[in-house]
Design an enzyme around this catalytic site. Structure first.
Site, PDB file in Angstrom:
ATOM      1  N   LYS A  80      14.795  55.453 -23.803  1.00  0.00           N
ATOM      2  CA  LYS A  80      15.054  54.506 -24.499  1.00  0.00           C
ATOM      3  C   LYS A  80      15.336  53.926 -22.824  1.00  0.00           C
ATOM      4  O   LYS A  80      15.547  54.889 -22.255  1.00  0.00           O
ATOM      5  CB  LYS A  80      15.918  54.183 -25.516  1.00  0.00           C
ATOM      6  CG  LYS A  80      15.957  52.989 -25.959  1.00  0.00           C
ATOM      7  CD  LYS A  80      15.037  52.959 -27.679  1.00  0.00           C
ATOM      8  CE  LYS A  80      15.040  51.238 -27.842  1.00  0.00           C
ATOM      9  NZ  LYS A  80      15.084  51.060 -28.802  1.00  0.00           N
ATOM     10  N   GLY A 180      18.156  38.485 -44.065  1.00  0.00           N
ATOM     11  CA  GLY A 180      17.838  37.874 -42.526  1.00  0.00           C
ATOM     12  C   GLY A 180      16.196  37.765 -42.916  1.00  0.00           C
ATOM     13  O   GLY A 180      15.335  39.110 -43.437  1.00  0.00           O
ATOM     14  N   VAL A 181      16.002  36.404 -42.345  1.00  0.00           N
ATOM     15  CA  VAL A 181      14.198  36.692 -42.347  1.00  0.00           C
ATOM     16  C   VAL A 181      14.168  35.852 -41.446  1.00  0.00           C
ATOM     17  O   VAL A 181      13.053  35.251 -41.360  1.00  0.00           O
ATOM     18  CB  VAL A 181      13.870  35.909 -43.794  1.00  0.00           C
ATOM     19  CG1 VAL A 181      14.196  36.479 -45.092  1.00  0.00           C
ATOM     20  CG2 VAL A 181      14.960  34.746 -44.367  1.00  0.00           C
ATOM     21  N   GLY A 182      14.490  36.576 -40.644  1.00  0.00           N
ATOM     22  CA  GLY A 182      13.901  36.223 -39.152  1.00  0.00           C
ATOM     23  C   GLY A 182      12.301  37.230 -38.569  1.00  0.00           C
ATOM     24  O   GLY A 182      10.954  36.952 -39.794  1.00  0.00           O
ATOM     25  N   VAL A 184      10.873  40.447 -39.066  1.00  0.00           N
ATOM     26  CA  VAL A 184       9.802  40.950 -40.314  1.00  0.00           C
ATOM     27  C   VAL A 184      10.629  40.552 -41.613  1.00  0.00           C
ATOM     28  O   VAL A 184       9.871  40.679 -42.381  1.00  0.00           O
ATOM     29  CB  VAL A 184      11.489  42.385 -39.983  1.00  0.00           C
ATOM     30  CG1 VAL A 184      11.072  43.627 -41.075  1.00  0.00           C
ATOM     31  CG2 VAL A 184      11.370  43.338 -38.824  1.00  0.00           C
ATOM     32  N   TYR A 186      10.712  37.482 -42.078  1.00  0.00           N
ATOM     33  CA  TYR A 186       9.354  36.777 -42.959  1.00  0.00           C
ATOM     34  C   TYR A 186       8.577  37.227 -43.791  1.00  0.00           C
ATOM     35  O   TYR A 186       7.980  37.104 -44.899  1.00  0.00           O
ATOM     36  CB  TYR A 186       9.284  36.146 -42.011  1.00  0.00           C
ATOM     37  CG  TYR A 186       8.114  35.010 -42.538  1.00  0.00           C
ATOM     38  CD1 TYR A 186       7.882  33.934 -43.678  1.00  0.00           C
ATOM     39  CD2 TYR A 186       7.261  35.114 -41.749  1.00  0.00           C
ATOM     40  CE1 TYR A 186       6.928  32.844 -43.812  1.00  0.00           C
ATOM     41  CE2 TYR A 186       5.934  34.207 -42.532  1.00  0.00           C
ATOM     42  CZ  TYR A 186       5.808  33.428 -42.499  1.00  0.00           C
ATOM     43  OH  TYR A 186       5.423  32.925 -43.258  1.00  0.00           O
TER      44      TYR A 186
HETATM   45  P1  NAD Z   1      15.425  39.017 -35.573  1.00  0.00           P
HETATM   46  O1  NAD Z   1      15.912  38.442 -35.090  1.00  0.00           O
HETATM   47  O2  NAD Z   1      13.889  38.492 -35.830  1.00  0.00           O
HETATM   48  O3  NAD Z   1      15.769  38.270 -37.245  1.00  0.00           O
HETATM   49  C1  NAD Z   1      16.662  38.402 -37.582  1.00  0.00           C
HETATM   50  C2  NAD Z   1      17.484  37.654 -38.518  1.00  0.00           C
HETATM   51  O4  NAD Z   1      18.473  37.913 -39.131  1.00  0.00           O
HETATM   52  C3  NAD Z   1      17.349  36.207 -37.803  1.00  0.00           C
HETATM   53  O5  NAD Z   1      16.802  35.211 -38.766  1.00  0.00           O
HETATM   54  C4  NAD Z   1      19.403  35.724 -38.037  1.00  0.00           C
HETATM   55  O6  NAD Z   1      19.313  34.682 -38.318  1.00  0.00           O
HETATM   56  C5  NAD Z   1      19.696  36.555 -39.097  1.00  0.00           C
HETATM   57  N1  NAD Z   1      20.930  36.797 -39.350  1.00  0.00           N
HETATM   58  C6  NAD Z   1      21.417  38.119 -38.559  1.00  0.00           C
HETATM   59  N2  NAD Z   1      23.153  37.308 -38.909  1.00  0.00           N
HETATM   60  C7  NAD Z   1      22.479  37.203 -39.919  1.00  0.00           C
HETATM   61  C8  NAD Z   1      23.382  38.059 -41.707  1.00  0.00           C
HETATM   62  N3  NAD Z   1      24.688  37.564 -41.418  1.00  0.00           N
HETATM   63  N4  NAD Z   1      23.132  37.571 -42.689  1.00  0.00           N
HETATM   64  C9  NAD Z   1      22.063  36.462 -42.913  1.00  0.00           C
HETATM   65  N5  NAD Z   1      20.736  36.427 -41.750  1.00  0.00           N
HETATM   66  C10 NAD Z   1      21.475  36.863 -40.487  1.00  0.00           C
HETATM   67  O7  NAD Z   1      14.913  39.959 -35.188  1.00  0.00           O
HETATM   68  P2  NAD Z   1      13.806  40.962 -36.448  1.00  0.00           P
HETATM   69  O8  NAD Z   1      12.957  41.585 -35.412  1.00  0.00           O
HETATM   70  O9  NAD Z   1      13.370  40.155 -37.309  1.00  0.00           O
HETATM   71  O10 NAD Z   1      14.303  42.842 -36.500  1.00  0.00           O
HETATM   72  C11 NAD Z   1      15.883  42.463 -37.726  1.00  0.00           C
HETATM   73  C12 NAD Z   1      16.134  44.077 -37.856  1.00  0.00           C
HETATM   74  O11 NAD Z   1      15.326  44.984 -37.888  1.00  0.00           O
HETATM   75  C13 NAD Z   1      16.506  44.125 -36.322  1.00  0.00           C
HETATM   76  O12 NAD Z   1      17.824  45.284 -37.145  1.00  0.00           O
HETATM   77  C14 NAD Z   1      15.948  45.161 -36.075  1.00  0.00           C
HETATM   78  O13 NAD Z   1      16.895  46.553 -35.110  1.00  0.00           O
HETATM   79  C15 NAD Z   1      15.171  45.589 -36.923  1.00  0.00           C
HETATM   80  N6  NAD Z   1      13.709  46.005 -36.934  1.00  0.00           N
HETATM   81  C16 NAD Z   1      12.886  45.491 -35.979  1.00  0.00           C
HETATM   82  C17 NAD Z   1      11.560  45.705 -35.783  1.00  0.00           C
HETATM   83  C18 NAD Z   1      11.178  44.940 -35.476  1.00  0.00           C
HETATM   84  O14 NAD Z   1       9.307  45.108 -35.655  1.00  0.00           O
HETATM   85  N7  NAD Z   1      10.871  43.602 -35.369  1.00  0.00           N
HETATM   86  C19 NAD Z   1      11.732  47.197 -35.889  1.00  0.00           C
HETATM   87  C20 NAD Z   1      12.256  48.236 -36.559  1.00  0.00           C
HETATM   88  C21 NAD Z   1      13.820  48.107 -37.045  1.00  0.00           C
END
Ligand code: NAD
Length: 346
Positions: A80, A180-182, A184, A186
């Site tokens: 990392k 959290g529907v960002g 992943v 979504y």
């Molecule tokens: P993202 O930032 O796109 O989505 C996170 C969402 O969570 C956002 O929409 C945010 O508004 C929401 N959020 C934040 N705090 C909140 C709360 N207290 N209650 C409800 N919603 C809340 O991030 P992502 O890329 O979707 O990643 C989500 C998680 O998955 C993270 O922990 C990340 O480390 C993990 N992850 C992501 C990936 C990837 O491919 N993106 C891979 C492995 C792990």
């Protein structure tokens, strides 16, 4: 900070640092383990309170990547990088070019990708200086956004957990709450909806929840009340440390299985879930789909091969849960054991 002592604590041999006055680069590359292959892990670009915090973050995250690759059956090690974000103005392209040269100097022992604070565009800049980068844009021959694959893996992990815990072979009618529907979250809702699951979602961003309500008939609740919803599965897909002393007593689900990294505030919270009769799909085992996607870039990107690998997350999660029950320990303990067993074979 006592660097060598801290490295020993995480089982390390190798950390590289580079600073460049002109570009403002202050970079740490932590290589935890290369027994299974070159180390691969994202590049974090955020502010840190002090250098000790940046080193600790790099060491902790790279170690996690060794375990994630090992349990997923990938021939990759754990690494990392952490770039300490400059306080003042800086030239982003120049900084990432310089970081690309730093990676290239390591000759392939470390391969980078996106993480908090970096995006595909940064990987494209790094690509101009080294081939040891993944998460490059599709236009530049890379694999683009990994989150649909992370979501696919989480969906497979949920299917395995539902089969193990509820004895149900299908997600039809299974109620999943998604925090959290960002990115992943979504795509996870999309996967689950297609299989007939019932969804309740929350997010701090109302446009994101509205999209899930429109497209997947999801019920929307306030962020602070999702834990109180009675459901089959809770899928944390927001921030880390969401499973803690305050939240565990509120959970009214049979399964916790989501994408969020480091979702257990402390390892003992995995034992607390077990104590409540909740099956927990360990974070780094269930969320490895994105890693499978970028890992395939190293060998030449092939979407079919990525899917083939990601759907197997079902088997990993089912094995973890079954073995945890047989050995009378928590699933997060079994996941660590399985990763360590594979590492020890080399
Ligand atoms: P993202 O930032 O796109 O989505 C996170 C969402 O969570 C956002 O929409 C945010 O508004 C929401 N959020 C934040 N705090 C909140 C709360 N207290 N209650 C409800 N919603 C809340 O991030 P992502 O890329 O979707 O990643 C989500 C998680 O998955 C993270 O922990 C990340 O480390 C993990 N992850 C992501 C990936 C990837 O491919 N993106 C891979 C492995 C792990």
């Amino acid at each position: 900070m006592d660097l060598f002592k801290t490295m020993a604590g995480y089982g390390y041999g190798e950390v590289h640092v580079r600073r460049d006055e002109a570009s403002g680069l202050s970079a740490i590359i932590a290589i935890h383990d290369t027994r299974l292959g070159p180390s691969l892990g994202g590049c974090r670009f955020i502010h840190y309170a002090d250098e000790g915090a940046a080193f600790t973050d790099a060491l902790r995250l790279a170690r996690g990547m060794s375990y994630k690759a090992a349990i997923t059956g990938l021939d990759l090690g754990g690494g990392k990088s952490v770039l300490i974000r400059p306080k003042g103005e800086f030239d982003r392209a120049r900084l990432f070019e310089d970081f690309g040269r730093f990676i290239d100097n390591l000759g392939g022992r470390y391969i980078t990708a996106e993480d908090s604070g970096t995006a595909t565009a940064d990987m494209d800049v790094i690509r101009t200086k080294t081939k040891f980068v993944t998460g490059v844009s599709k236009e530049k021959g890379g694999s683009g956004d990994p989150s649909p694959y992370t979501a696919l893996g989480v969906r497979r992990g949920i299917e395995a957990s539902v089969k193990f815990k509820l004895g149900r072979a299908s997600l039809d009618g299974v109620h999943v709450t998604v925090q959290g529907v960002g990115h992943v979250g979504y795509y996870l809702c999309k996967e689950l909806h297609a299989l007939g699951a019932r969804l309740t979602v929350c997010d701090m961003d109302a446009t994101r929840t509205a999209r899930c309500a429109d497209e997947f008939k999801a019920t929307v609740v306030a962020a602070d009340s999702i834990l109180d919803v009675e459901a089959d599965v809770f899928a944390p897909c927001a921030l880390g440390a969401g499973i803690n002393d305050e939240t565990i007593p509120r959970l009214k689900v049979k399964i916790v299985a989501g994408a969020a990294n480091n979702v257990l505030a402390e390892p003992r919270h995995g034992d607390a879930l077990r104590g409540k009769g909740i099956a927990y799909a360990p974070d780094y085992a269930i969320n490895a789909g994105g890693l499978c996607n970028v890992a395939q870039e190293v060998q030449g990107y092939d979407e079919g091969k990525v899917r083939e690998r990601v759907v197997k997350i079902y088997d990993t999660i089912y094995t973890v849960l079954e073995r945890a029950e047989r050995e009378g320990v928590s699933p997060h303990v079994v996941a660590d054991r399985m990763a360590e067993e594979r590492l020890a074979q080399r």
